[in-house]
Write an enzyme that holds these catalytic residues in place. Structure first.
Site, PDB file in Angstrom:
ATOM      1  N   TYR A  95      57.680  75.233  45.018  1.00  0.00           N
ATOM      2  CA  TYR A  95      57.012  74.852  43.778  1.00  0.00           C
ATOM      3  C   TYR A  95      57.434  73.501  43.217  1.00  0.00           C
ATOM      4  CZ  TYR A  95      54.986  79.500  43.432  1.00  0.00           C
ATOM      5  OH  TYR A  95      54.281  80.637  43.665  1.00  0.00           O
ATOM      6  N   LYS A 147      62.666  85.779  53.765  1.00  0.00           N
ATOM      7  CA  LYS A 147      61.934  85.890  55.024  1.00  0.00           C
ATOM      8  C   LYS A 147      62.784  85.164  56.057  1.00  0.00           C
ATOM      9  CE  LYS A 147      58.229  86.876  57.447  1.00  0.00           C
ATOM     10  NZ  LYS A 147      57.863  88.270  57.793  1.00  0.00           N
ATOM     11  N   ASP A 199      57.780  90.678  53.086  1.00  0.00           N
ATOM     12  CA  ASP A 199      56.598  91.487  53.438  1.00  0.00           C
ATOM     13  C   ASP A 199      56.926  92.978  53.353  1.00  0.00           C
ATOM     14  OD1 ASP A 199      58.277  90.885  55.560  1.00  0.00           O
ATOM     15  OD2 ASP A 199      56.681  90.531  57.020  1.00  0.00           O
ATOM     16  N   ASP A 230      57.316  84.987  42.547  1.00  0.00           N
ATOM     17  CA  ASP A 230      56.035  84.920  41.855  1.00  0.00           C
ATOM     18  C   ASP A 230      55.130  86.044  42.347  1.00  0.00           C
ATOM     19  OD1 ASP A 230      53.853  84.144  40.445  1.00  0.00           O
ATOM     20  OD2 ASP A 230      53.585  82.206  41.415  1.00  0.00           O
ATOM     21  N   ASP A 266      54.148  90.219  40.426  1.00  0.00           N
ATOM     22  CA  ASP A 266      52.828  90.726  40.033  1.00  0.00           C
ATOM     23  C   ASP A 266      52.668  92.165  40.508  1.00  0.00           C
ATOM     24  OD1 ASP A 266      52.152  88.303  38.870  1.00  0.00           O
ATOM     25  OD2 ASP A 266      50.146  88.274  39.751  1.00  0.00           O
TER      26      ASP A 266
END
Ligand code: NAI
Ligand code: MG
Length: 377
Positions: A137, A187, A220, A244, A248
């Site tokens: 970001y 990851k 994942d 981020d 959610d």
């Protein structure tokens, strides 16, 4: 008497509605718990931008910097192209105030409907610590041969030991105050360079927290574990992009956007932290009193914890949970009361001190973590 100076940024759409409800709760918390606040309204958002062309000017940054905390509603408007206000104000503020982490609790309170069948409050109480200043970001990367068939887009991810260590250290401290379990979510099997750094930081910082049990989950796999077995997690620390996305999903578990709270925390005390519900300005329901103020009230609770008002923080969390648990619906006319009426209901419970206290309040744990960080080492 303890006093805190708060900058209030109500913003656009439902932002001012949920902020006004949260401020009624703050009034009650002050009365009950013996502190005062001074509040400065800062009119950043669509209306201000359309009238003046201003986003986040240096002057506003200086003004905000002088406060102990920022209470934020939401910004965004159909009258302004997407991205201008969000990047120009929210992201700019997070950067200017060096808000190193974004803290997002995922807690299902009793009586709150969740789309995850069979999920119970006992199984859903975790906190996600998202690194807030780096990763994919920050503006790194470029496009070459733009607009030709040969164009190449490079988008790098930045991971400094400094920022990762701060996020991981905070997460360990928080885990020590909670159930003593910290999970790194990354990851590392594909993003091996960043993964190595994060893993090494976890090991190094972890040696200072022998009582915290650590664990690792790929991002994942996290998307599978979160809805199926959230009880496996206590504190989760992760990179900006992964954080981020998974938060959610976390918001969904706990009843949706109207319920979820967040804090952008400055950890060095040089600038204020900022507390905001995770939802946006909801232009589809603005002006009708249909927004759920719970996310804003829980963000207020987090702000109080961050300011060291641990008791008031736990009281506001408990009162919000009590009101939330009795709502017939989590948004719209179906809530059976307006945004402000619900804020007043939470405020009344805080004033009376009559809501059953929630066990293990993150909001008051935060007060202890912040006190530890402020101690000279
Ligand atoms: P949104 O979060 O504003 O709304 C999504 C859906 O959730 C809508 O159906 C809305 O009615 C509902 N909702 C939102 N808050 C609610 C609440 N408190 N109670 C009940 N229901 C609620 O996201 P959307 O529609 O994608 O974005 C609207 C504007 O907000 C855009 O300009 C967007 O860029 C901006 N935005 C700003 C954020 C911020 O200020 N932190 C975060 C997300 C979006
Ligand atoms: Mg997001």
């Amino acid at each position: 008497m303890r006093s805190h100076s708060i900058a209030v940024l109500p913003g656009d759409g439902v932002g001012p509605e949920v902020t006004s409800a949260a401020l009624a709760v703050l009034d009650a918390a002050q009365e009950r718990h013996g502190f005062t606040t001074t509040r400065t309204d800062v009119p950043l958002g669509a209306e201000h931008y359309l009238a003046t062309g201003e986003l986040l000017e240096d002057e506003a940054v200086e003004q905000l910097r002088g406060h102990d905390a920022i209470l934020f509603g939401a910004i965004g408007s159909p009258a302004v192209a997407p991205g201008i206000l969000e990047r120009g104000i929210i992201l700019a503020l997070r950067g200017a105030m060096r808000q190193a982490i974004n803290l997002r609790p995922v807690r299902l309170y009793p009586g709150v409907p969740t789309p995850i069948s069979g999920l119970t409050p006992e199984r859903c109480d975790l906190v996600i610590v998202r690194e807030n200043t780096e990763g994919a970001y920050v503006a790194q990367g470029s496009t070459v041969h733009r607009g030709t068939p040969a164009q190449v887009a490079v988008q790098e991810s930045v991971n400094t030991w400094y920022a990762v260590e701060r996020a991981v250290d905070f997460a360990f401290r928080l885990a020590s105050e909670r159930r003593g379990r910290l999970t790194l979510c990354h990851k590392t099997n594909v993003l091996v360079e960043a993964g190595r750094l994060w893993t090494a930081v976890m090991e190094e910082v972890g040696s200072r927290f022998p009582d915290v049990e650590t664990d690792y989950v790929h991002v994942d796999a996290m998307c599978m574990h979160l809805p199926v077995s959230p009880e496996r997690f206590d504190v989760v620390v992760t990179d900006n992009l992964f954080g981020d996305i998974v938060t959610d999903l976390g918001a969904v578990l706990q009843g949706g956007l109207g319920v979820a709270a967040s804090g952008n925390l400055n950890l060095d005390g040089a600038a204020p932290s900022m507390f905001e519900p995770i939802h946006g300005s909801a232009p589809d329901i603005a002006g009708r009193g249909w927004a759920n103020p719970a996310g804003a009230c829980l963000s207020l609770a987090m702000m109080l914890g961050h300011l060291g008002e641990g008791e008031a923080a736990a009281a506001v969390e408990s009162a919000t949970a009590a009101v939330l648990g009795e709502l017939p619906a989590l948004a719209g006319a179906g809530m059976g009361a307006s945004t402000q009426e619900l804020g007043d209901r939470v405020a009344a419970l805080v004033r009376e001190g009559s809501a059953p206290m929630v066990e293990g309040s993150l909001m008051s744990q935060l007060a202890r973590v912040m006190a530890g960080l402020r101690q000279p080492s």
